[in-house]
Design an enzyme around this catalytic site. Structure first.
Site, short mmCIF file in Angstrom:
data_model
loop_
_atom_site.label_atom_id
_atom_site.label_comp_id
_atom_site.label_asym_id
_atom_site.label_seq_id
_atom_site.Cartn_x
_atom_site.Cartn_y
_atom_site.Cartn_z
N ALA A 273 34.91 38.54 30.84
CA ALA A 273 35.92 39.05 31.80
C ALA A 273 36.43 37.98 32.76
O ALA A 273 35.66 37.26 33.38
CB ALA A 273 35.40 40.23 32.61
N GLY A 274 37.73 37.90 32.83
CA GLY A 274 38.39 37.05 33.82
C GLY A 274 38.75 35.66 33.34
O GLY A 274 39.47 34.95 34.01
N GLY B 51 40.55 41.26 33.19
CA GLY B 51 41.98 41.14 32.90
C GLY B 51 42.77 40.31 33.91
O GLY B 51 43.99 40.23 33.84
N LYS C 25 28.18 47.16 23.50
CA LYS C 25 28.43 46.51 24.78
C LYS C 25 28.49 47.60 25.84
O LYS C 25 29.41 48.44 25.82
CB LYS C 25 29.76 45.73 24.74
CG LYS C 25 30.22 45.26 26.14
CD LYS C 25 31.54 44.52 26.10
CE LYS C 25 32.16 44.43 27.49
NZ LYS C 25 33.42 43.68 27.51
N ASN D 46 39.42 38.43 26.00
CA ASN D 46 40.36 39.35 25.36
C ASN D 46 41.77 39.19 25.91
O ASN D 46 42.65 38.66 25.23
CB ASN D 46 39.88 40.81 25.54
CG ASN D 46 40.73 41.81 24.77
OD1 ASN D 46 41.78 41.48 24.21
ND2 ASN D 46 40.30 43.03 24.70
#
Lengths: 66, 259
Positions: free
Chosen positions: B184-185, B158, B97, B206
């Site tokens: 992401a987000g 995050g 990635k 994540n």
């Protein structure tokens, strides 16, 4: 002699090969990757590669990440 | 009724990619991987702690799960390429990635450097999944460079803020022929469902899982949301309307009088 390992200056008393250096700093070298002076050294070569005064070594492994 | 997700010739039933950072402990991580039914997890590469290196995160990741190593920490293409080559040496495959970040405030991916790194690594045989800011030109350049997927952010990394750049992700979904993975987000299962309803091929989460009170439980919720969103997309869900449109027939009411 002195080597730079992961950005830290470390003193090494006798000539050693890369595997001995790895074993000194890691108790779990299974998924560890080594680079000496900017060149990746394959695990199979760790015994054969000697570490010399002034060498720069990087030992990296996997951690949690996104 | 769904088809598997295909990335670089490999088939996946799950469309939920899970990141492994920020977990309080390895038990939470292992249970979340299991509950998520994920088939692709991301990890990062770091210098070992010279005072005490004993932990190996790979021991908590089942062998049938594809390992996707990120290049986090890379500030430019050159550093990303170096991290990728190191990662490959560990012998856990060649999936990478690309994550190139050169801004410590917003942590936004640098699309230009990401394209450069993708070009170099794809040519070396890596399976490259680049994390990017959703820009059509950059996405096309990534396809041209040999990317296996395009992974646009939903909002700041995050931040748990969901799909703040929704319209631009939709453009990528509509125009790019390789899988789109929203990365992401995404802070709640509803965000993941929304991305999948739009036609995203998969999502990567994540922080929302790792920092939840019960990571394994929200991992399961995300997995269900991803599936629900996917089914809704496949169902060709009807578009929103500006006017009311009764669901029940507008004839035959009990109080109707014949004139």
């Amino acid at each position: 002699m002195h080597i730079m390992i992961n950005g830290q200056k470390k003193e090494i008393f006798a000539a050693q090969n890369l595997r001995e250096i790895v074993d000194r700093f890691s108790s779990n070298p299974a998924a560890l990757i080594a680079e000496v002076n900017g060149t990746i050294v394959k695990k199979a070569q760790w015994d054969a590669v000697s570490v010399n005064d002034g060498d720069t070594i990087e030992l990296v492994s996997f951690v949690g990440g996104g | 009724m769904d088809t598997p997700l295909e990335i670089a010739g490999k088939m996946f039933t799950s469309r939920f990619l899970l990141g492994t950072g920020k977990f309080k402990n390895k038990t939470d991580l292992a249970q979340s991987i299991e509950a998520s039914k994920t088939e692709i997890v991301t990890v990062a590469l770091r210098r070992i702690d010279l005072e005490r290196h004993d932990e190996n995160i790979l021991e908590y990741i089942p062998r049938n799960v594809t390992l996707l190593v990120n290049t986090s920490g890379a500030r430019n293409a050159k550093e990303a390429v170096r991290i990728a080559r190191l990662a490959k040496e560990a012998g856990y495959g060649n999936w990478i990635k690309i994550e190139v970040i050169n801004d410590s405030k917003y942590l936004l991916p640098d699309n230009q450097e990401t394209v450069k790194a993708t070009e170099i690594l794809a040519a070396e045989g890596f399976v490259v999944l680049p994390y990017m800011y959703p820009d059509l030109y950059a996405a096309r350049a990534l396809v041209q460079a040999g990317a296996a997927t395009v992974m646009p952010l939903g909002s700041l990394i995050g931040s748990n803020r969901g799909l703040k750049v929704k319209e631009f992700i939709q453009i990528l979904i509509d125009e790019i022929d390789i899988p789109i993975v929203v990365d992401a987000g995404l802070g709640a299962p509803s965000h993941a469902a929304e991305a999948m309803e739009m036609g995203a091929d998969a999502v990567l989460v994540n922080t929302a899982v790792a920092t939840a009170g019960n990571p394994a439980l929200i991992a399961q919720a995300f997995a269900m949301a991803v599936e629900a969103g996917r089914l809704a997309y496949l169902s060709k869900l009807p578009p929103p309307k500006n006017n009311a449109d009764a669901s029940s027939p507008l004839t035959g009411f009990l109080y109707d009088q014949s004139r």
